[in-house]
Every structure is written in C-alpha cells, then in structure tokens.
Design a protein around this motif. Sequence first.
Motif, PDB file in Angstrom:
ATOM      1  N   THR A   1      40.650  42.301  33.767  1.00  0.00           N
ATOM      2  CA  THR A   1      41.948  41.705  33.790  1.00  0.00           C
ATOM      3  C   THR A   1      43.394  42.305  34.579  1.00  0.00           C
ATOM      4  OG1 THR A   1      42.761  41.622  31.997  1.00  0.00           O
ATOM      5  CG2 THR A   1      41.110  40.037  31.990  1.00  0.00           C
ATOM      6  N   SER A   2      43.633  41.130  35.395  1.00  0.00           N
ATOM      7  CA  SER A   2      45.089  41.913  35.990  1.00  0.00           C
ATOM      8  C   SER A   2      46.157  42.116  35.089  1.00  0.00           C
ATOM      9  CB  SER A   2      45.691  41.074  36.754  1.00  0.00           C
ATOM     10  OG  SER A   2      46.199  39.722  36.163  1.00  0.00           O
ATOM     11  N   THR A   3      45.940  41.953  34.305  1.00  0.00           N
ATOM     12  CA  THR A   3      46.868  42.433  32.514  1.00  0.00           C
ATOM     13  C   THR A   3      46.590  44.098  31.548  1.00  0.00           C
ATOM     14  OG1 THR A   3      46.994  39.778  32.155  1.00  0.00           O
ATOM     15  CG2 THR A   3      48.000  41.289  30.556  1.00  0.00           C
ATOM     16  N   ALA A   4      45.419  43.982  31.967  1.00  0.00           N
ATOM     17  CA  ALA A   4      44.856  45.484  31.469  1.00  0.00           C
ATOM     18  C   ALA A   4      45.367  46.789  32.109  1.00  0.00           C
ATOM     19  CB  ALA A   4      43.101  46.141  32.047  1.00  0.00           C
ATOM     20  N   PRO A   5      46.680  46.993  33.529  1.00  0.00           N
ATOM     21  CA  PRO A   5      47.154  48.147  33.990  1.00  0.00           C
ATOM     22  C   PRO A   5      48.596  48.479  33.217  1.00  0.00           C
ATOM     23  CG  PRO A   5      46.375  46.742  36.198  1.00  0.00           C
ATOM     24  CD  PRO A   5      45.551  46.251  34.774  1.00  0.00           C
ATOM     25  N   ARG A   6      49.202  47.214  33.663  1.00  0.00           N
ATOM     26  CA  ARG A   6      50.178  46.552  32.910  1.00  0.00           C
ATOM     27  C   ARG A   6      50.306  46.865  30.894  1.00  0.00           C
ATOM     28  NH1 ARG A   6      54.551  43.136  34.208  1.00  0.00           N
ATOM     29  NH2 ARG A   6      53.693  42.380  35.785  1.00  0.00           N
ATOM     30  N   SER A   7      49.376  46.519  30.555  1.00  0.00           N
ATOM     31  CA  SER A   7      48.866  47.425  29.146  1.00  0.00           C
ATOM     32  C   SER A   7      49.338  48.375  28.685  1.00  0.00           C
ATOM     33  CB  SER A   7      47.979  46.201  28.840  1.00  0.00           C
ATOM     34  OG  SER A   7      47.790  44.630  28.758  1.00  0.00           O
ATOM     35  N   TYR A   8      47.860  48.550  29.843  1.00  0.00           N
ATOM     36  CA  TYR A   8      48.083  50.421  29.256  1.00  0.00           C
ATOM     37  C   TYR A   8      48.936  51.601  29.436  1.00  0.00           C
ATOM     38  CZ  TYR A   8      42.924  51.443  29.903  1.00  0.00           C
ATOM     39  OH  TYR A   8      41.876  51.683  29.939  1.00  0.00           O
ATOM     40  N   TYR A   9      50.292  50.195  30.930  1.00  0.00           N
ATOM     41  CA  TYR A   9      51.493  51.658  31.119  1.00  0.00           C
ATOM     42  C   TYR A   9      52.448  51.167  29.840  1.00  0.00           C
ATOM     43  CZ  TYR A   9      55.814  52.539  33.345  1.00  0.00           C
ATOM     44  OH  TYR A   9      56.789  53.340  33.693  1.00  0.00           O
TER      45      TYR A   9
END
Length: 615
Positions: free
Chosen positions: A419-427
């Motif tokens: 999902t597009s939320t994954a990189p934001r979640s990593y950060y």
Amino acid sequence: MKNVRSEFNAYFNTYYNAKSIFEQVENSIQSRILSEKFLSIEKLNSEFKIPPTEKNKLDDVIKKCSKILQYYLNSSVADDAILMIGKAYLYQDNYLGAERKFAELISTFPQSKLYDEALYFLMLTLSKEKKYEDAVISFQAKANRDPKNKKLWKVYKIYGFAKYKLGDIDSASYYLELASQQAKGEDKAEILFYLGEINEGRNPTESAKFYYNASKTTKNTNLKTYSLIKYAIQQRELGNYELAERVLNDLLNSNINKDYEGKIYLELARIRYLSGKTELAIQTYIYLDTTYKRTEESALGYFELGQIYETKFGKYDSAKFFYEKAQLEFPQSEITKQAQRRTTLLNDYFRYHLTILRNDSILKSVNPTDSTLKINTDSLKNLIAQAKYSLAWIFYISLNRVDSAIYYLNDIIKNFPETSTAPRSYYLLGTIYETIDTGKAKEIYLELIKKFPQSEFSAQALKFLGMKTELTKDTLNEIYNKAISLIDEDPKSAMEMLSMICNHNSNSQLKARAFFAIGWINEYKLKNFAKAIECYKNVLNNFPESEYAKIAELKLNPEKIETLQVPKPSIETKPKQIEEPKPTISDSEEDRLNIRERKKRRIDDNKDNLDRPLK
C-alpha cells in the motif's frame, strides 16, 4: 478677614458637600472590593464597574471641586480638590483625565501631605492603562523614599505590581515585601496574598507561607477562606497531601460561603488522585459534578475525570463521555476548548477503528475464486492501512502511547507492504525509534530505502543516515517512467513523483513532460480542472519550445485549432514513458538534519493524511 471669609466659603459651601458625596461613593466602592470572594493581583488592572447612580454622584463631585479650583485655588483644600477630581475620573474609568489631575497635584503642590497618595494613584492609573514602564519611571523620579515616610507602602505596592507585569518577579517580590512590612490590617493581608500568588510555581514553599500569613492577618472571612484554599494547593504541589486534605476538610466543616465549596471539592479530588486514592478521587469528582452543576469547577471535574479514564485506565469510551460533559457544562470555562479537542480526537479514534473493522470484515468475506464479486481488494487494503496509520499517529502524538503506535506501524509494514501507506509507516516507525534505539532506527530506515527507493520518505531517511542523494538525469528519467506507470493505479502517488522532477534542477524538456503529466492527471483522473489549467499554463509560459507547449496551448485555447497551420494533434493523448538506461545513485556524506526540525516537518506532512476523509 477677607481671606478667612473666602476660606470659610470654600470649605463649607463647596468643599464640604463635595467631600461628603465623594466619601459615600468611595465607601460603596471599597465595600464591593472587600466583598470580592476570589482575590487576584490581576484585579488591580481591572476597571471600576460602578452603577450609573454612583457615576452621577461623581459628576457632581467633579463639578464642585472644579468650582473650588476656579475660585479658591489658594485655599488649603485645593490639593484635596484636585485629588478628588482625579480619583473620581479613575473610578469612572476616565484614565487620561485621572492621570492629568494626579500629575497636576504632584507638580503644583510638591509639599502637600497628599503627595504620596497622589503618586500612588498616578501609578495605579498608569498601570490600568498598561503603561507599566511609565509607572516605574514615575516611582523612580518622584517617590519620597525616606524610611520615616509611613505612606510609602502604598507606592511600593503599586511599584511591585508594575514590576510584576513587566516580568521582573524578583523585584516585584522585594518591593511587595517592603510594602507588607509597613502596611497594617487588611492592606497587609492583601499584599501577603499577592506575594503568595506571584510565587506560585516558582517557589511553592514561599507561596504557601505567604498564603498562610494572609489567612492569619485578615479578619475578612472571604480572604481567609480563599487564602487557606490557596495554601492547601501549594501544599499539594509540595507533595504534602495529608496536610492539604486536612486543611480543606477543616474548611468544609467551618461556616464558609457556599461559593467556595466547589473549589474545595475539586482540590480534594485532585489531592486524593495524586496520593493514590483513585477510587475515592473518582467518587469526589462525581459528587462535585452532580452537586455543583453548571459551574467552572464542575466543568474542570468532568475534564479531569476524562483524563483519568484516558491515561490511567485506557478506557477511551468513558473518557469521551466525560470530555463531552465538560465541554457543555460551563461554556465560558477555559477548559471548554480543550475538552472539545479531546472529544474530536477520540471521535477520530473510534472512527478509524470502525473503518478498520468494516473493511477488514468485507476483505475476509471476499472469495478469490468467485469472479462474480467485483470488489477491489487493493482499495480495501489501502483504506485499512490508512486508518491504522492514523491510529498510530494519534497514539504517538496525542495519547502518548508509543507502544500502541509501534504495534500499528509494524502491522502495516507486515500485512500491507504494497500500500502507499507503507513507506510513510516505515518513516514514522524510524522516527519513534530515533529516541529509543538508534540502531533499530537505522535498520528501519535502511529497509525503507531498499523497498521504496523513490519515496520522498526514503530521501529523508538517507539524510538521517548521513548520506546525500543526487538525482542524476538517469534517475529522474526512471522516476518519470515510474510515475507514468502509476497514473491509472495511483494517480496521487504519480503526481508526488512528478513533483520531485518539477522541483529539481533538471533539464527543461523533462520538466515540461512532468508539468504536462501533472496537468493531464488533474484533468482526466482527478477532475481538478483549475489545477490542470495551472499546469498547462506553466508548460506554455516556461517551456514554449517544448513539444508539449503546443498541446498545452490547444487545451487552453481550443478555438485556435482551426487557425494553426499544423497537423491537428490529439490533445487527449496520455503522457508516455521515455526510454532511458537504469538510473544510478551517488552517495556522499552530509551533516545530519536536526531531529527536532525534521519532526516538525513530519507533523506538517502528516496533517493531510489525517485530515483526508476515508472513503
């Protein structure tokens, strides 16, 4: 004999009547001031709110005293007439007129017995006008600081107040203590109370001492009661819970005004909670809220009950209930806006939970072999991931539950990696670990960069790791191609990637392509025609020689199609990818970003995500 007769007429015919009327009004004003239940140093700054009938009497005083000054300026009562006019103006909140009269007395009668009183009222008037520096200057230039001057305490009092308003607390305390040493009775008690008030927070021990001494000095029941309540609060601040509770219980058992009882029960509830008597504290809060309805104390009680259920028990439904009660209980209370914010926050919390449950239920019910069901599972996963990220953000920023925030972010990374939320979640997860375990934070950031090399969050992670990314021409071409491939699947992510090219110092041809593509996405995918027009104008104005300028011109001015001597292009043509070799990334060392600044920017970055409605 003529002078004697003139003096006699001035006194008995005019001055006596004016003095008598003025004393009646002033006694009425002083009685109202003494009846105040809740004393505060800030009230020295408030206006004198007197009834219209009293103001009319003061108008009469001003007329009579003005007559004395007109006909008997050399009489022995002229200075007192000026003082009465000045005080009458002051009580009428005519500060400019009062200031002039007090200054007139000081300059005209420097030897007058009323000099110190005139200076006090001049400084008081200047303070009410918020001219605190002028009040300080007046004291320094005009005060008679002879130790034998028994009226100097009044000037010290208002000088200390001016210093307090200017933020010089040490000087304010010093001069108020000087004033308390000279003053007597109720004047002394009032100054001791002010000393207790200005020492709150900075020195609870001293504050408690001053409040206690004020309670012992005054004969005013209201001031005694309020001083002891304040004394108990300072003992609570010092951790002396038993003493504070005993003082408040003694007050409840004495004959006090009912207006104080709400404040006392509120303080008892706070003390009992802080001393570990949680159940008794909750009972006290509930008694306060049901017995003293529609009061500020009741509103504060509801709010603090909400905080207990939120922070101690984690019962957000109960917390929300009490916050809602708090915001309606006493609308003019200072706590109302805070209660509204907490209610909104918990409403969001429950809304995100409901979104997760609803979409997760739909997702589980989907049979992958049933081709008759036309459900976009990717869309459901995106909605669930977004809601879980929003919950993680709430836990991290607003509820101070870092463990819960970590749980939801790990859940997104593990179960919704596409999902597009994954990189934001990593950060965000890396950010949380920066202050917990820097080694773990580095691992998370490296994983982010590996899995999402083109993400804006990866660029920030590289900076944290001390690396600098330089986007080469090849890299920019790959970003462009990746963005074009996402137009149908995820147009917003495509625009974010294209914006990176637009903001980079890249070649004009590639920038023209990127701006055109953003315009096309806004026109055909998002139906944001205003933004599309803006992008097409950018292409036309800034890249007039590019292949896309002509298409942009036709989109903006379709009537020109027939007049142009060129083959008619297809203005609906979708942006195409370009063939470029695989990009490379060159890394170099760079100073770390300041973590606090990055967190501030991160908060701004996340506002859109939290405010975006869930579909």
